[in-house]
Design a protein around this motif. Structure first.
Motif, PDB file in Angstrom:
ATOM      1  N   UNK A   1      89.663  80.821  -4.956  1.00  0.00           N
ATOM      2  CA  UNK A   1      89.802  79.888  -3.834  1.00  0.00           C
ATOM      3  C   UNK A   1      91.256  79.764  -3.374  1.00  0.00           C
ATOM      4  N   UNK A   2      92.207  79.799  -4.305  1.00  0.00           N
ATOM      5  CA  UNK A   2      93.617  79.727  -3.934  1.00  0.00           C
ATOM      6  C   UNK A   2      94.048  81.033  -3.259  1.00  0.00           C
ATOM      7  N   UNK A   3      93.580  82.162  -3.771  1.00  0.00           N
ATOM      8  CA  UNK A   3      93.900  83.449  -3.154  1.00  0.00           C
ATOM      9  C   UNK A   3      93.371  83.509  -1.712  1.00  0.00           C
ATOM     10  N   UNK A   4      92.143  83.025  -1.503  1.00  0.00           N
ATOM     11  CA  UNK A   4      91.570  83.000  -0.158  1.00  0.00           C
ATOM     12  C   UNK A   4      92.354  82.053   0.751  1.00  0.00           C
ATOM     13  N   UNK A   5      92.763  80.913   0.205  1.00  0.00           N
ATOM     14  CA  UNK A   5      93.564  79.964   0.980  1.00  0.00           C
ATOM     15  C   UNK A   5      94.870  80.617   1.434  1.00  0.00           C
ATOM     16  N   UNK A   6      95.549  81.293   0.503  1.00  0.00           N
ATOM     17  CA  UNK A   6      96.814  81.955   0.839  1.00  0.00           C
ATOM     18  C   UNK A   6      96.614  83.041   1.892  1.00  0.00           C
ATOM     19  N   UNK A   7      95.535  83.788   1.759  1.00  0.00           N
ATOM     20  CA  UNK A   7      95.252  84.857   2.722  1.00  0.00           C
ATOM     21  C   UNK A   7      95.021  84.284   4.120  1.00  0.00           C
ATOM     22  N   UNK A   8      94.330  83.170   4.174  1.00  0.00           N
ATOM     23  CA  UNK A   8      93.987  82.568   5.461  1.00  0.00           C
ATOM     24  C   UNK A   8      95.154  81.791   6.082  1.00  0.00           C
ATOM     25  N   UNK A   9      95.886  81.005   5.259  1.00  0.00           N
ATOM     26  CA  UNK A   9      96.894  80.088   5.792  1.00  0.00           C
ATOM     27  C   UNK A   9      98.333  80.459   5.456  1.00  0.00           C
ATOM     28  N   UNK A  10      98.521  81.306   4.456  1.00  0.00           N
ATOM     29  CA  UNK A  10      99.870  81.701   4.058  1.00  0.00           C
ATOM     30  C   UNK A  10     100.550  80.679   3.154  1.00  0.00           C
TER      31      UNK A  10
END
Length: 137
Positions: free
Chosen positions: A60-69
């Motif tokens: 979930x954190x990896x996806x957050x970073x990918x989406x929002x930086x």
């Protein structure tokens, strides 16, 4: 017991309390985390610089970073669910989410509408705490 993880942006050191100007919010968070640790409550804290694999390994954190930086960090998780992004929890949120006594972090546990808990000198804390109608303390 509830678990909390804090995923923080890249900082020069694990706490961000280095250099000549210290961010007051990072100082507050470090103080809160030290108080929790002294009381046997561990909160995991990951810095993008020193623990990048924690970000990669958490889906979930990896996806957050990918989406929002990384500019939208920190990300706060409680029991593996993201509860806040872009800011740190308030002391009230720490105590609520970790199911702790509010007094541990200096949070008032009194009712907002009760004069005894709001410092009205005509009431006493004892009468407040025994008045079931107010549901206070």
């Amino acid at each position: 017991m509830k678990t909390m993880k804090i995923y923080e942006p890249a900082m020069c050191c694990p706490t961000g309390l280095c250099g000549v100007s210290v961010d007051p919010e990072l100082l507050r968070i470090s103080t809160v985390l030290n108080t929790l640790k002294e009381n046997g409550i561990e909160v995991a804290r990951y810095n993008l610089t020193s623990a990048p694999m924690e970000f990669v390994n958490n889906k979930s954190v990896a996806e957050f970073l990918k989406k929002f930086g990384p500019d939208k960090l920190p990300v706060i998780e409680v029991d593996d669910f993201i509860v806040i992004t872009g800011r740190y929890p308030s002391n009230e949120e720490f105590t609520s989410w970790l199911e702790l006594s509010p007094e541990l972090l200096g949070v008032s546990s009194c009712c907002e509408d009760s004069p005894c808990c709001c410092g009205d000198e005509s009431s006493t804390e004892d009468s407040c705490c025994t008045d079931s109608e107010k549901g206070c303390c």
